[in-house]
Write a protein that holds these residues in place. Sequence first.
Motif, PDB file in Angstrom:
ATOM      1  N   GLY A 139       0.850  -1.177   0.000  1.00  0.00           N
ATOM      2  CA  GLY A 139       0.000   0.000   0.000  1.00  0.00           C
ATOM      3  C   GLY A 139       0.888   1.230   0.000  1.00  0.00           C
ATOM      4  N   GLU A 140       0.454   2.278  -0.711  1.00  0.00           N
ATOM      5  CA  GLU A 140       1.282   3.468  -0.815  1.00  0.00           C
ATOM      6  C   GLU A 140       0.412   4.722  -0.887  1.00  0.00           C
ATOM      7  N   TYR A 141       0.901   5.776  -0.244  1.00  0.00           N
ATOM      8  CA  TYR A 141       0.300   7.099  -0.353  1.00  0.00           C
ATOM      9  C   TYR A 141       1.343   8.016  -0.977  1.00  0.00           C
ATOM     10  N   LYS A 142       0.929   8.777  -2.002  1.00  0.00           N
ATOM     11  CA  LYS A 142       1.868   9.682  -2.672  1.00  0.00           C
ATOM     12  C   LYS A 142       1.282  11.093  -2.706  1.00  0.00           C
ATOM     13  N   TRP A 143       2.101  12.044  -2.319  1.00  0.00           N
ATOM     14  CA  TRP A 143       1.754  13.463  -2.379  1.00  0.00           C
ATOM     15  C   TRP A 143       2.698  14.136  -3.363  1.00  0.00           C
ATOM     16  N   SER A 150       7.611  14.624  -5.648  1.00  0.00           N
ATOM     17  CA  SER A 150       6.605  13.830  -4.942  1.00  0.00           C
ATOM     18  C   SER A 150       7.230  13.192  -3.707  1.00  0.00           C
ATOM     19  N   LEU A 151       6.382  12.910  -2.741  1.00  0.00           N
ATOM     20  CA  LEU A 151       6.781  12.257  -1.499  1.00  0.00           C
ATOM     21  C   LEU A 151       5.830  11.091  -1.285  1.00  0.00           C
ATOM     22  N   SER A 152       6.382   9.918  -1.017  1.00  0.00           N
ATOM     23  CA  SER A 152       5.563   8.716  -0.850  1.00  0.00           C
ATOM     24  C   SER A 152       5.857   8.046   0.480  1.00  0.00           C
ATOM     25  N   ALA A 153       4.845   7.433   1.040  1.00  0.00           N
ATOM     26  CA  ALA A 153       4.986   6.565   2.209  1.00  0.00           C
ATOM     27  C   ALA A 153       4.385   5.217   1.818  1.00  0.00           C
ATOM     28  N   PHE A 154       5.074   4.137   2.170  1.00  0.00           N
ATOM     29  CA  PHE A 154       4.597   2.823   1.761  1.00  0.00           C
ATOM     30  C   PHE A 154       4.737   1.805   2.887  1.00  0.00           C
ATOM     31  N   ALA A 155       3.958   0.750   2.770  1.00  0.00           N
ATOM     32  CA  ALA A 155       4.072  -0.423   3.638  1.00  0.00           C
ATOM     33  C   ALA A 155       3.931  -1.647   2.747  1.00  0.00           C
ATOM     34  N   THR A 174       7.923  -7.702   6.669  1.00  0.00           N
ATOM     35  CA  THR A 174       7.328  -6.374   6.505  1.00  0.00           C
ATOM     36  C   THR A 174       8.405  -5.348   6.157  1.00  0.00           C
ATOM     37  N   ALA A 175       7.997  -4.331   5.466  1.00  0.00           N
ATOM     38  CA  ALA A 175       8.885  -3.225   5.117  1.00  0.00           C
ATOM     39  C   ALA A 175       8.031  -1.978   4.996  1.00  0.00           C
ATOM     40  N   TYR A 176       8.607  -0.887   5.362  1.00  0.00           N
ATOM     41  CA  TYR A 176       7.901   0.391   5.216  1.00  0.00           C
ATOM     42  C   TYR A 176       8.938   1.471   5.040  1.00  0.00           C
ATOM     43  N   GLY A 177       8.509   2.581   4.500  1.00  0.00           N
ATOM     44  CA  GLY A 177       9.454   3.657   4.266  1.00  0.00           C
ATOM     45  C   GLY A 177       8.784   4.894   3.717  1.00  0.00           C
ATOM     46  N   VAL A 178       9.573   5.936   3.558  1.00  0.00           N
ATOM     47  CA  VAL A 178       9.124   7.211   3.016  1.00  0.00           C
ATOM     48  C   VAL A 178      10.064   7.592   1.895  1.00  0.00           C
TER      49      VAL A 178
END
Length: 178
Positions: A139-143, A150-155, A174-178
């Motif tokens: 899943g990812e959110y991108k601004w 652009s700046l993204s946060a993901f899991a 699991t992995a997550y990041g910005v």
Amino acid sequence: RGEDRNYPSIDDLFSDVTAPGLLAQPDFLHATVTGEIDYRDSGGNTTRGGFYRMSYGLWNDVTLNAYDFHRIGVEAMQFVPLTPGGTHVVSGRIGAAAVNSWGDGRVPFYFLAYVGGRDTVRSVAEYRYKDHDALWLSGEYKWSPKPFLSLSAFADIGQVSPDWHALRARDMQTAYGV
């Protein structure tokens, strides 16, 4: 063999039983059929649409007759804009791969399904986990405040296993990041 005695040679650590294809690497006759549906607005900085792929491949060992196998892969991605113009976008991705042989055939370790890397579970080393079956979700959110920024946060989560019945949600990497 390497020359540094501090690091054992790979063939001292693994055998052809534990890493099929390590000691003898055959030549293959290979064919893959792939179907794709791609209705993203762009392939790079996507703000809406989807991408779906399914593939089926056959590998025929033409020299050793020990490594005949097939691979099925599926992947689906969907992008949903939260604001007009795609300044804020959420996306989801799911993928799976299964690699299996027929009869007494084996799958070389370098063709096994994997989890790790930018195509599966980001921030986990590329090809880190390998086995016959693999599943990953993201899943990812991108601004995007500017067209070039652009700046993204993901899991991400994912797992490999010797068969689908061994997959467990609690064992997912699991992995997550910005």
